[in-house]
Design an enzyme around this catalytic site. Structure first.
Site, mmCIF file in Angstrom:
data_model
loop_
_atom_site.group_PDB
_atom_site.id
_atom_site.type_symbol
_atom_site.label_atom_id
_atom_site.label_comp_id
_atom_site.label_asym_id
_atom_site.label_seq_id
_atom_site.Cartn_x
_atom_site.Cartn_y
_atom_site.Cartn_z
ATOM 1 N N THR A 1 0.818 -1.206 0.000
ATOM 2 C CA THR A 1 0.000 0.000 0.000
ATOM 3 C C THR A 1 0.856 1.261 0.000
ATOM 4 O OG1 THR A 1 -1.482 1.313 1.397
ATOM 5 C CG2 THR A 1 -0.092 -0.245 2.531
ATOM 6 N N TYR B 1 -1.832 0.118 10.431
ATOM 7 C CA TYR B 1 -2.081 -0.621 9.180
ATOM 8 C C TYR B 1 -0.881 -0.508 8.232
ATOM 9 C CZ TYR B 1 -3.608 -1.333 4.404
ATOM 10 O OH TYR B 1 -3.665 -1.731 3.100
#
Ligand code: UDP
Length: 323
Positions: free
Chosen positions: A116, A140
């Site tokens: 990501t 995250y």
């Protein structure tokens, strides 16, 4: 040729399973269905199991002749990761170790990993290239960076080649309408704006109108999920051909503000999106746009579905399907 797709019943995983099948592979989906959807598994077998289950992993590698792995299975909600980091580190990091352990035991030597843009944190320079400093601003993002680093060591220690694909904003749905985005709860801009335009939600909360951008709203690089799926197939082929690990950003290189996305939704749906302007959402950088030169040059990847209107139109078709 069988490819294990961990998290293959989810949003990007199911689109990638379809792309794998179109390229002649059999996607063997390994998914707990905690977040994924059984009816999104349409292009190969489903093994309903969790990555925490090391026996199930051993069994799947013993039962199928697996040539490569694509790993999507993870929790993805940034806000939730700040409230429940234990769950995020356990699921996203520790459970990935189980998958890698099973790959080592089975002698499987290639893995494409779903990473990501959140590994970069607040960007110092835009567009963002892969060598931009890593300073995740959420648990995250840290979990994904930790797995990227683990993968580098599994290459060094066990010769497992990995592709670390850093997505910018995945959006849209399968142009044939066979799969799409169904998160529960939904937090993403495009589906929430469609719901507001359709009258299924009272309004869209617009998070922040005072950013240092031309219209004051955040700029993101929206990439069609079908283009992402295709990049995974190209990445797998590259690993199997070269055994060379690599990291690559996946985005279009063009940014759209939240207001521009809302205008696209209004064009496609033909109705206004009722908006309530709110303060900034914690952790949102003003602008995230990819430099994807590496993916284009190394993989020969070119996004072909990622105009903002095609992204929104395919998402709208999926959203408005018979349920
Ligand atoms: N956003 C918004 N309202 C929403 C959801 C998102 O204004 O209800 C904004 C958000 O602040 C960000 C952009 O839309 O600037 C994209 O957010 P999304 O959650 O879709 O993806 P993210 O950028 O967090 O990966």
């Amino acid at each position: 040729m069988n490819v294990l797709v961990a998290g293959g019943a989810g949003y990007i995983g199911s689109h990638t399973a379809k792309a794998l099948a179109a390229a002649g592979y059999t996607p063997v989906v390994f998914d707990s269905l905690e977040k994924g959807h059984e009816d999104a598994v349409r292009w190969g077998p489903l093994i309903k199991a969790d990555l925490a289950d090391r026996d199930a992993l051993r069994r799947v590698f013993a039962g199928y002749s697996i040539e490569g792995v694509i790993h999507f299975a993870a929790y993805i909600a940034v806000g939730e990761s700040m409230k429940e980091p234990v769950r995020y580190f356990r699921n996203n990091v520790a459970n990935t170790l189980n998958l890698l352990e099973a790959m080592v035991a089975a002698g499987v030597r290639s893995i494409v990993f779903s990473s990501t843009a959140a590994v970069y944190g607040d960007p110092e320079t835009v567009p963002i290239a892969e060598d931009h400093p890593y300073r995740p601003v959420s648990a995250y993002g840290e979990t994904k960076l930790m797995v990227e680093r683990m993968l580098a060591w599994f290459d060094t220690c066990h010769g497992i080649a990995s592709a670390r694909l850093r997505y910018f904003n995945a959006a849209g749905a399968d142009p044939d309408g066979e799969t799409g985005e169904d998160h529960e709860p939904e937090t993403h801009l495009v589906p929430l704006a469609l719901a507001a335009a359709a009258g299924k939600r009272a309004h869209l909360d617009l998070f922040g109108t005072d950013y240092p951008t031309p219209d004051g709203t955040c700029i993101r690089d929206y990439i069609h999920v079908t283009d992402l799926a295709h990049a995974h197939v190209l990445a797998l082929k590259h690993l199997q051909r070269s055994s060379q690990s690599f990291t690559a950003n996946l985005g279009t290189g063009s940014g759209f503000s939240v207001r521009e996305v809302l205008r696209a939704v209004e064009r496609v749906v033909g109705r206004p999106v009722p908006v309530v302007e709110k303060s900034r959402r914690e952790g949102d950088p003003a602008s995230l746009v990819a430099d994807s030169t590496r993916a284009r040059e190394l993989l020969g990847w070119t996004p072909t579905h990622s105009s903002i209107d095609e992204i929104v139109a395919t998402a709208w078709r999926w959203y408005s399907r018979a349920r």
